[in-house]
Design a protein around this motif. Sequence first.
Motif, PDB file in Angstrom:
ATOM      1  N   UNK A 140       2.198  -5.731   1.742  1.00 46.80           N
ATOM      2  CA  UNK A 140       1.098  -6.664   2.006  1.00 46.80           C
ATOM      3  C   UNK A 140       1.588  -8.043   1.593  1.00 46.80           C
ATOM      4  N   UNK A 141       1.672  -8.951   2.583  1.00 55.30           N
ATOM      5  CA  UNK A 141       2.241 -10.269   2.335  1.00 55.30           C
ATOM      6  C   UNK A 141       1.362 -11.351   2.943  1.00 55.30           C
ATOM      7  N   UNK A 142       1.404 -12.526   2.335  1.00 55.73           N
ATOM      8  CA  UNK A 142       0.820 -13.733   2.928  1.00 55.73           C
ATOM      9  C   UNK A 142      -0.645 -13.569   3.297  1.00 55.73           C
ATOM     10  N   UNK A 143      -1.433 -13.036   2.336  1.00 56.49           N
ATOM     11  CA  UNK A 143      -2.868 -12.937   2.515  1.00 56.49           C
ATOM     12  C   UNK A 143      -3.344 -11.712   3.263  1.00 56.49           C
ATOM     13  N   UNK A 144      -2.463 -10.774   3.525  1.00 58.64           N
ATOM     14  CA  UNK A 144      -2.821  -9.578   4.300  1.00 58.64           C
ATOM     15  C   UNK A 144      -3.449  -8.507   3.410  1.00 58.64           C
ATOM     16  N   UNK A 145      -4.048  -7.501   4.064  1.00 60.99           N
ATOM     17  CA  UNK A 145      -4.658  -6.368   3.363  1.00 60.99           C
ATOM     18  C   UNK A 145      -4.163  -5.059   3.960  1.00 60.99           C
ATOM     19  N   UNK A 146      -3.762  -4.147   3.077  1.00 62.17           N
ATOM     20  CA  UNK A 146      -3.425  -2.784   3.475  1.00 62.17           C
ATOM     21  C   UNK A 146      -4.282  -1.854   2.625  1.00 62.17           C
ATOM     22  N   UNK A 147      -5.084  -0.999   3.270  1.00 64.48           N
ATOM     23  CA  UNK A 147      -5.989  -0.124   2.522  1.00 64.48           C
ATOM     24  C   UNK A 147      -5.408   1.288   2.442  1.00 64.48           C
ATOM     25  N   UNK A 148      -4.981   1.652   1.217  1.00 65.88           N
ATOM     26  CA  UNK A 148      -4.413   2.989   0.974  1.00 65.88           C
ATOM     27  C   UNK A 148      -4.970   3.535  -0.351  1.00 65.88           C
ATOM     28  N   UNK A 149      -6.290   3.649  -0.496  1.00 61.02           N
ATOM     29  CA  UNK A 149      -6.867   4.010  -1.802  1.00 61.02           C
ATOM     30  C   UNK A 149      -6.562   5.423  -2.261  1.00 61.02           C
ATOM     31  N   UNK A 150      -6.134   6.318  -1.345  1.00 60.27           N
ATOM     32  CA  UNK A 150      -5.837   7.699  -1.721  1.00 60.27           C
ATOM     33  C   UNK A 150      -4.343   7.944  -1.952  1.00 60.27           C
ATOM     34  N   UNK A 151      -3.531   6.929  -1.769  1.00 63.91           N
ATOM     35  CA  UNK A 151      -2.092   7.091  -1.890  1.00 63.91           C
ATOM     36  C   UNK A 151      -1.694   7.205  -3.358  1.00 63.91           C
ATOM     37  N   UNK A 152      -1.077   8.325  -3.735  1.00 64.11           N
ATOM     38  CA  UNK A 152      -0.693   8.537  -5.129  1.00 64.11           C
ATOM     39  C   UNK A 152       0.796   8.769  -5.313  1.00 64.11           C
ATOM     40  N   UNK A 153       1.514   9.177  -4.275  1.00 61.23           N
ATOM     41  CA  UNK A 153       2.926   9.512  -4.430  1.00 61.23           C
ATOM     42  C   UNK A 153       3.752   8.889  -3.313  1.00 61.23           C
ATOM     43  N   UNK A 154       4.847   8.229  -3.708  1.00 66.09           N
ATOM     44  CA  UNK A 154       5.774   7.636  -2.747  1.00 66.09           C
ATOM     45  C   UNK A 154       7.191   8.043  -3.119  1.00 66.09           C
ATOM     46  N   UNK A 155       7.986   8.324  -2.088  1.00 64.85           N
ATOM     47  CA  UNK A 155       9.398   8.639  -2.288  1.00 64.85           C
ATOM     48  C   UNK A 155      10.202   7.935  -1.209  1.00 64.85           C
ATOM     49  N   UNK A 156      11.209   7.182  -1.640  1.00 61.60           N
ATOM     50  CA  UNK A 156      12.057   6.479  -0.689  1.00 61.60           C
ATOM     51  C   UNK A 156      11.354   5.340   0.018  1.00 61.60           C
ATOM     52  N   UNK A 157      10.358   4.737  -0.649  1.00 63.94           N
ATOM     53  CA  UNK A 157       9.550   3.686  -0.029  1.00 63.94           C
ATOM     54  C   UNK A 157       9.750   2.361  -0.767  1.00 63.94           C
ATOM     55  N   UNK A 158       9.870   1.290  -0.012  1.00 62.85           N
ATOM     56  CA  UNK A 158       9.892  -0.070  -0.526  1.00 62.85           C
ATOM     57  C   UNK A 158       8.458  -0.590  -0.533  1.00 62.85           C
ATOM     58  N   UNK A 159       7.869  -0.769  -1.716  1.00 68.54           N
ATOM     59  CA  UNK A 159       6.485  -1.228  -1.861  1.00 68.54           C
ATOM     60  C   UNK A 159       6.510  -2.690  -2.281  1.00 68.54           C
ATOM     61  N   UNK A 160       5.951  -3.566  -1.438  1.00 73.03           N
ATOM     62  CA  UNK A 160       5.948  -5.004  -1.715  1.00 73.03           C
ATOM     63  C   UNK A 160       4.524  -5.539  -1.714  1.00 73.03           C
ATOM     64  N   UNK A 161       4.195  -6.319  -2.745  1.00 77.78           N
ATOM     65  CA  UNK A 161       2.871  -6.947  -2.844  1.00 77.78           C
ATOM     66  C   UNK A 161       3.054  -8.353  -3.412  1.00 77.78           C
ATOM     67  N   UNK A 162       2.383  -9.328  -2.810  1.00 85.25           N
ATOM     68  CA  UNK A 162       2.387 -10.667  -3.399  1.00 85.25           C
ATOM     69  C   UNK A 162       0.977 -11.035  -3.868  1.00 85.25           C
ATOM     70  N   UNK A 163       0.873 -12.151  -4.562  1.00 85.18           N
ATOM     71  CA  UNK A 163      -0.383 -12.513  -5.229  1.00 85.18           C
ATOM     72  C   UNK A 163      -1.512 -12.845  -4.261  1.00 85.18           C
TER      73      UNK A 163
END
Length: 208
Positions: A6-29
């Motif tokens: 989620x970048x540059x003011x965007x929204x990604x809704x994943x409230x049930x996501x608890x486990x990630x493997x091999x994933x690049x997770x990026x979040x900005x302010x």
Amino acid sequence: YWTLAARNGATVTVPQLVALQGVNLEIDRTSMLPFAQISSLVQGRLALSGDLTWDFAALTNAQDTEIRVERGTADFPVLTNIDGADVFASSKATVRFPQVIAYSHGGTGNSQHRTIRAEGAGARIDLSNLTSITGGTFYNNRILIQAWNGGAIDLRQVETIADPEDGDRNYRSIDVVADGAGASIALDSLTSYTDSRASDFGNGLYST
């Protein structure tokens, strides 16, 4: 890596996501992506940027994951496993791991390097409850602990830094280096720093 960002003011809704493997997770302010429920992020990458407090309240396992924080504060209050992880703090970022008590290289093959680096004035990595650091068992496995140009790493309770006796001991090292004005690494409790095959800067690579 696969990427979830989620970048540059965007929204990604994943409230049930608890486990990630091999994933690049990026979040900005400026963006929204629920992360407080995530309990496992392994063999991946976490990149946080912005003057916020990032509270990963449920994360317990970040094995083999690269954690990068630029500005702000990243808290990992229940995280216990960062074996094989890389940690980078820059631009006045603070990264805190209060429940991590041991760190192992966790190598799975040759020429794997792990880096824990705080770079720049105000950058800080808090591993103040860590008690031991253990190197890898494959050829050219290295751990690089680096405080650069005002960065600080708190390892105040580390008692032992050890290169294992087993495996291929050639070109292995655990290097702890503070470089530049204001850079600091706290090792107040260190009593043993052991390289199992130190003889030169070649095959029997010294730890530094």
